[in-house]
Design an enzyme around this catalytic site. Structure first.
Site, short mmCIF file in Angstrom:
data_model
loop_
_atom_site.label_atom_id
_atom_site.label_comp_id
_atom_site.label_asym_id
_atom_site.label_seq_id
_atom_site.Cartn_x
_atom_site.Cartn_y
_atom_site.Cartn_z
N GLY A 213 37.06 73.05 154.19
CA GLY A 213 36.05 73.34 153.17
C GLY A 213 34.74 72.64 153.49
CG ASN A 214 31.20 73.88 152.47
OD1 ASN A 214 30.70 73.74 151.35
ND2 ASN A 214 31.50 75.08 152.96
CG HIS A 215 30.88 67.38 151.23
ND1 HIS A 215 31.94 66.84 150.55
CD2 HIS A 215 30.90 66.85 152.47
CE1 HIS A 215 32.57 65.98 151.34
NE2 HIS A 215 31.97 65.99 152.52
#
Ligand code: CTP
Length: 406
Positions: A213-215
């Protein structure tokens, strides 16, 4: 108000189902596109043939049609609709909806629907007055469903009683009035326009418990969706996993992976006048997803990744002249040149360049510093602002761009 609206008319097994024929006729006459979905019991009260003739569409009663083998996809139906109207809604169906049961197509469509739901109950007085029914009704209203009160209205005829189905004309008037009230509350420059916004990260599964995923918090996209709605647009928000509440009045479609996001955006894009892709879509996804949790063994572990489809570029290739398409770019080097490259490659009307250079700006925070670049390479740089303010700046740009086209 009903012109061009896509309506799912749910019909339950109640003697009042005979009124559904007149109701279908009135809705179609008002310019709505009506898809009838009946519960299995409803077909004992009124024939699907009558309703399919009046609605000009095959009537759906089950998850799949035995004769043709066609699968009636409840999720797609739920997403297609601008409005779900269940009339008559029987005591049994109300009880099921209040408790999330979905043992037939209509209940599953209800659970998948992302649009306002209107319920017009019909049952005998004792059933209506029973505390169980009343508590189900209360629950359903708390969940945001709108109740079309049973007929004690001016058109009451025949069996007048508290649980009696409102007359088709009353139901139509109720819908027209509610929609008109909602529209007049937010008259704005984007009235009548449909908008699509993507927001948040995507999660690419590695195994049943892990993902890449990512932030991205989704805050920027949610603020844009809210601002577009306040300016009068009908907004569909395709959101990756976030913990944000749905902005008021916005139709939200939750997705997990880049593939899901592509499907949901492709569907909504066909009708969108304005599209803003602010999601942080994963560029790569695991080549295979393990169906069991991967156990640790060696000191090193490698995951093979494959490229995802670029959603923005896919939509850009399909873009019609009346459609406005906006993308985002997050760059660390050669900011402007890279952003212009993306603008051209993805066939965008303008691109919003997110600066990574200021403290407090970017992905997870509440503020952003942006530069907007259009097709003529005109660029405007804004100071560091809250994401809500940035959303307003982007919407101003959209309104101006649409104005130039008229
Ligand atoms: N985007 C998309 N689908 C993808 C990847 C990106 O729709 N699979 C969209 C994003 O929503 C954003 C824009 O493309 O509006 C730019 O995304 P970004 O990741 O900055 O650029 P990429 O084109 O992926 O290029 P790179 O990662 O190499 O900078």
């Amino acid at each position: 108000m009903l012109k061009g609206k896509k309506i799912i008319l749910g019909i339950c097994g109640s003697i009042a189902a005979y009124k559904a024929a007149a109701l279908t006729r009135l809705l179609v006459k008002a310019g709505a596109e009506v898809q009838v979905v009946m519960t299995p019991d409803a077909v004992e009260f009124i024939t699907p043939l009558t309703l399919s003739t009046l609605s000009n569409k095959p009537v759906l009663t089950a998850y799949f049609e035995k004769k043709t083998g066609t699968w009636n996809h409840h999720v797609q139906l739920g997403l297609w609709a601008d409005l779900v109207l269940i009339a008559p809604a029987s005591a049994n169906t109300l009880a099921k909806l209040a408790n999330g049961l979905c043992d037939n197509l209509l209940c599953a469509v209800y659970l998948s629907a992302k649009c306002p739901v209107y319920l017009a109950p019909a049952m005998d007085l004792d059933m209506w007055a029973h505390p169980s029914t009343q508590s189900n009704i209360k629950k359903l209203q708390e969940y945001g469903n709108r109740l079309i009160p049973p007929g004690t209205g001016e058109l009451a005829s025949g069996l007048v009683g508290e649980g009696r189905l409102a007359e088709p004309e009353e139901i139509l008037r109720f819908l027209e009035k509610t929609l008109a009230d909602a529209a007049s509350e937010r008259k704005g420059p984007l009235n009548g326009k449909k908008a699509l916004v993507s927001a948040g990260p995507t999660h690419e599964a590695i195994d049943p418990v892990r993902f890449i995923g990512n932030h991205s918090s989704g805050k920027m996209g949610y603020a844009i969706a809210e601002a577009l709605h306040q300016l009068g647009a009908d907004v569909t928000l395709v959101s990756g996993p976030t913990s944000l509440p749905t902005p008021n009045g916005v139709k939200r479609i939750d997705v997990v992976s880049a593939k899901d996001m592509l499907e949901a955006c492709s569907l909504a894009f066909a009708e969108a006048d304005i599209t803003v892709m602010s999601a942080a879509v994963a560029d790569y996804t695991p080549e295979t997803v393990a169906d069991r949790k991967i156990k640790k063994k060696d000191t090193h572990f490698t995951i093979a990744l494959k490229k995802t489809t670029d959603i923005l570029a896919t939509l850009g290739a399909r873009k019609q002249t009346h459609q406005l398409l906006v993308g985002f770019a997050l760059e660390t080097d050669n900011e402007l040149a890279n952003a212009v490259g993306k603008l051209k490659k993805k066939n965008l009307d303008f691109i919003v360049l997110n600066s990574m250079q200021d403290k407090g700006a970017g992905f997870a925070g509440d503020r952003n510093k942006i530069t907007i670049i259009d097709r003529n390479h005109q660029q405007v740089t804004f100071p560091l602002k809250t994401k809500k303010e940035v959303a307003t700046d982007i919407c101003d740009f959209i309104i101006k761009a649409l104005g130039f086209r008229q």
